[in-house]
Design an enzyme around this catalytic site. Structure first.
Site, PDB file in Angstrom:
ATOM      1  N   ASP A 161      -6.479   4.720   9.120  1.00 31.97           N
ATOM      2  CA  ASP A 161      -5.207   5.409   9.312  1.00 31.97           C
ATOM      3  C   ASP A 161      -5.492   6.884   9.586  1.00 31.97           C
ATOM      4  O   ASP A 161      -6.636   7.330   9.533  1.00 31.97           O
ATOM      5  CB  ASP A 161      -4.297   5.225   8.098  1.00 31.97           C
ATOM      6  CG  ASP A 161      -4.881   5.819   6.828  1.00 31.97           C
ATOM      7  OD1 ASP A 161      -5.894   6.542   6.906  1.00 31.97           O
ATOM      8  OD2 ASP A 161      -4.325   5.567   5.751  1.00 31.97           O
ATOM      9  N   ASP A 205      -1.082  -4.612   7.254  1.00 29.09           N
ATOM     10  CA  ASP A 205      -1.949  -4.275   6.121  1.00 29.09           C
ATOM     11  C   ASP A 205      -1.074  -3.920   4.940  1.00 29.09           C
ATOM     12  O   ASP A 205       0.089  -3.546   5.098  1.00 29.09           O
ATOM     13  CB  ASP A 205      -2.843  -3.086   6.456  1.00 29.09           C
ATOM     14  CG  ASP A 205      -2.068  -1.770   6.369  1.00 29.09           C
ATOM     15  OD1 ASP A 205      -2.247  -1.045   5.365  1.00 29.09           O
ATOM     16  OD2 ASP A 205      -1.272  -1.485   7.280  1.00 29.09           O
TER      17      ASP A 205
END
Length: 378
Positions: free
Chosen positions: A94, A273
């Site tokens: 991320d 996720d």
């Protein structure tokens, strides 16, 4: 940048699809759930177990946390995250945007970037779009995310609009930085921009169109699963997947429960996720095809049946419910490891079976038939 990393193998009667994402570290069958390895570790689970028992095609690393610890000097000397943690399959990182969002009380945001205080030692740091790209380049993930601002829920319209526009300006800076700075470790990295806009359909449409125009290898949807009702999350996801390119993978960030995952697949999502399977496992909550089990409950005390008769991991057959309950009550660390392996194996089995039904052409009927069972408490 090379863009053709995704091949759709089968589409369903509506939006759900089965595909393959190809990276230099291997292929990822979609739809896929990605275990979260925040600090170069999926909590309580060995890399060997991730590969052999859970069969994870890809895992996540966290830019904010890895930047602070072990730091990029160690990361680059190790040769990137793959070598550092001995993981030879794909990795996604991320951007650090969500972690910065969660530090609302100790950060200062400007057009240039974000100054924030470390949760570890209180030291101050600054991350700009360019810095986020540099960190993720040094980490070396196969898929990495553009730096964005994640808004809270609820969020006023003007705040959501201003934040979305900032995210779009930051995206341009991310793309420019990537064009000027080559990969470090001999494998290709693929940048995914992130759609924002809170729960406002018009903003989400604008953002999805801007992100689609960037012609990235894939696209992500952020700013959901931050407290809004499930129905709102599904509604916005449906709006955005109508606009994002069909030929690119779509990643819904931070989602979620088993039923969230199946509903999202039905709306055209390919990648998801969440920390839920491991976090809940460490708190004695197991997800199964028959429902949710609290392993501390008295009812399991003398239940010597396998942990999960329908499970796909070795732990489901080697250990009984009574034994795992005993470990939790005795506060043994092994309880968290067994539960984490089980939950992750279940999540990966869930998306594999979903994929099979997409290929078979009966995904939506199957989804509607299993959702009630997944939600029930045992």
């Amino acid at each position: 940048m090379k863009q053709n990393i995704f091949e759709i193998e089968k589409t369903s009667e509506s939006k759900a699809r089965a595909g393959v994402i190809t990276t230099d570290h291997g292929s990822i069958q979609t739809p896929i759930f990605m275990p979260v390895g925040t600090v170069a570790s999926v909590k309580t689970v060995h890399q060997r177990e991730l590969k052999d028992d859970i069969n994870a095609d890809i895992i996540l690393g966290n830019t904010y946390h890895l930047y602070l610890r072990p730091g990029m000097d160690t990361m680059t000397k190790a040769g990137g995250l793959h070598r550092f943690m001995n993981w030879d399959r794909p990795i996604l990182t991320d951007s650090g945007g969500y972690q910065v969002f969660s530090l609302a009380s100790s950060r200062k945001m400007t057009e240039e970037g974000v100054k924030f205080k470390s949760h570890i030692d209180g030291s101050y740091h600054f991350i700009s779009p360019e810095k986020s790209m540099e960190i993720q380049r040094q980490i070396g993930a196969d898929i990495f995310m553009a730096f964005d601002e994640c808004t809270p829920y609820p969020c006023e319209y003007n705040q959501a609009k201003t934040s979305m526009e900032l995210t779009h300006r930051w995206l341009k800076r991310c793309i420019e930085w990537c064009r000027e700075n080559p990969e470090l470790y001999g494998h290709q990295q693929h940048l995914f921009p992130i759609v924002q806009g809170s729960t406002y359909s018009d903003l989400r449409k604008i953002s999805a169109e801007v992100i689609a125009e960037s012609d990235a290898a894939g696209n992500a949807i952020g700013g959901l699963s931050v407290g809004e009702p499930e129905e709102e999350m599904y509604r916005i996801t449906d709006v955005v997947t109508d606009i994002l390119p069909k030929e690119k993978p779509r990643y819904l960030m931070g989602v979620g429960t088993p039923w969230n995952i199946l509903e999202s697949i039905g709306l055209g999502i390919d990648m998801m996720d969440c920390v839920m399977p491991t976090r809940n496992a460490r708190n004695a909550m197991l997800f199964t095809w028959n429902g949710v089990m609290n392993m501390k409950n008295e009812k399991w005390k003398q239940d010597f049946s396998p942990l999960d008769e329908s499970g796909t991991s070795f732990v489901d057959y080697e250990y009984s419910k009574a034994y795992v309950r005993h470990l939790f009550v005795a506060k043994e660390y092994l309880a968290k490891q067994i539960a984490s392996i089980h939950n992750l194996a279940f999540y990966l089995d869930l998306v594999r079976v979903a994929r099979e039904h997409i290929v078979a052409g009966d995904f939506y009927q199957w989804k509607d038939s299993v959702l009630p069972g997944l939600r029930q408490r045992l």
